[in-house]
Design an enzyme around this catalytic site. Structure first.
Site, PDB file in Angstrom:
ATOM      1  N   HIS A  12      18.733 123.656   8.822  1.00  0.00           N
ATOM      2  CA  HIS A  12      20.112 124.031   9.153  1.00  0.00           C
ATOM      3  C   HIS A  12      20.985 122.800   9.443  1.00  0.00           C
ATOM      4  CE1 HIS A  12      19.504 122.983  13.380  1.00  0.00           C
ATOM      5  NE2 HIS A  12      18.317 123.574  13.275  1.00  0.00           N
ATOM      6  N   ARG A  61      22.367 129.294  13.615  1.00  0.00           N
ATOM      7  CA  ARG A  61      22.536 128.006  12.932  1.00  0.00           C
ATOM      8  C   ARG A  61      21.922 128.015  11.539  1.00  0.00           C
ATOM      9  NH1 ARG A  61      18.959 127.520  17.259  1.00  0.00           N
ATOM     10  NH2 ARG A  61      16.934 126.478  16.912  1.00  0.00           N
ATOM     11  N   GLU A  85      12.616 128.758  14.897  1.00  0.00           N
ATOM     12  CA  GLU A  85      12.040 127.521  15.405  1.00  0.00           C
ATOM     13  C   GLU A  85      10.977 127.827  16.463  1.00  0.00           C
ATOM     14  OE1 GLU A  85      10.899 124.777  15.049  1.00  0.00           O
ATOM     15  OE2 GLU A  85      12.586 123.372  15.081  1.00  0.00           O
TER      16      GLU A  85
END
Length: 212
Positions: A12, A61, A85
């Protein structure tokens, strides 16, 4: 049997916590203005690969980055929380200096490459356990010669690459990090997936004079 598929793993764009050096983990941080510009610039390049499918982490994001490529290709983005993540528990929102002050022993162990639940969160192998199958499932659905774009996060991408290449977990750190809105490319060979490009900002070029 010809398959010759390709996976592009795209990190991102920039966020304010990237700039401040804070652990983001699963905290849902938006792109900065620069991050949006990065995504638009990179999307114009990746669109030239004529991808067949786009999948993305559902964190904002990553989703905003994927949307830039979707707008150019007309492809719908499929979102999957498995591409998020690494969850870093109490470390999320802290800078490296703050983590070292508050959790020094664990921080140093992590820097040495030991398997640490950062902030009580996930192990890297657990991230690979959830992310790699998502990528493989969508890659398997590609036509021969097809390209899948995966929009995710630096840590999740590194663990996924390590798993798909069959590397032992303690070697994953050797892959290095990804710059915001840069990508890595895996290509399908006779013996499985191989790393063609890493932390790239330009389109893949044919490898001439290689051993195959």
């Amino acid at each position: 049997m010809l398959r010759d598929r390709r996976i592009v793993l795209w990190r991102h764009g920039q966020t304010s916590w990237n700039v401040e050096g804070r652990f983001q983990g699963t905290t849902d941080i938006e792109l900065t203005r620069i991050g949006v510009q990065q995504a638009r610039r990179s999307a114009r390049r990746l669109a030239r690969l004529k991808p067949h499918a786009i999948i993305s982490s559902d964190l904002r994001r990553a989703a905003a980055t994927a949307a830039e490529l979707s707008s150019l290709t007309g492809l719908d983005v499929l979102y999957d929380a498995g591409l998020r993540e690494t969850y870093a528990g109490d470390w999320q929102g802290l800078t490296h200096t703050e983590i070292n002050e508050l959790h020094g022993d664990d921080y140093l162990a992590w820097k040495r490459g030991e398997p640490i639940r950062r902030g009580g969160g996930e192990l890297e192998t657990e991230v690979a356990d959830r992310a790699a199958p998502v990528v493989l499932r969508h890659a398997d659905a590609l036509p021969d010669g097809g390209t899948l774009v995966v929009v995710s996060h630096g840590g999740a991408i590194r663990t996924t690459i390590g798993r798909l290449l069959g590397l032992e977990a303690h070697h994953w750190e050797g892959l290095g990090g990804l710059t915001n809105c840069f990508w890595s490319v895996l290509g399908e060979g006779i013996r499985g997936w191989r790393l063609l490009e890493h932390n790239a900002g330009s389109l893949p070029e044919p490898v001439l004079g290689d051993d195959d």
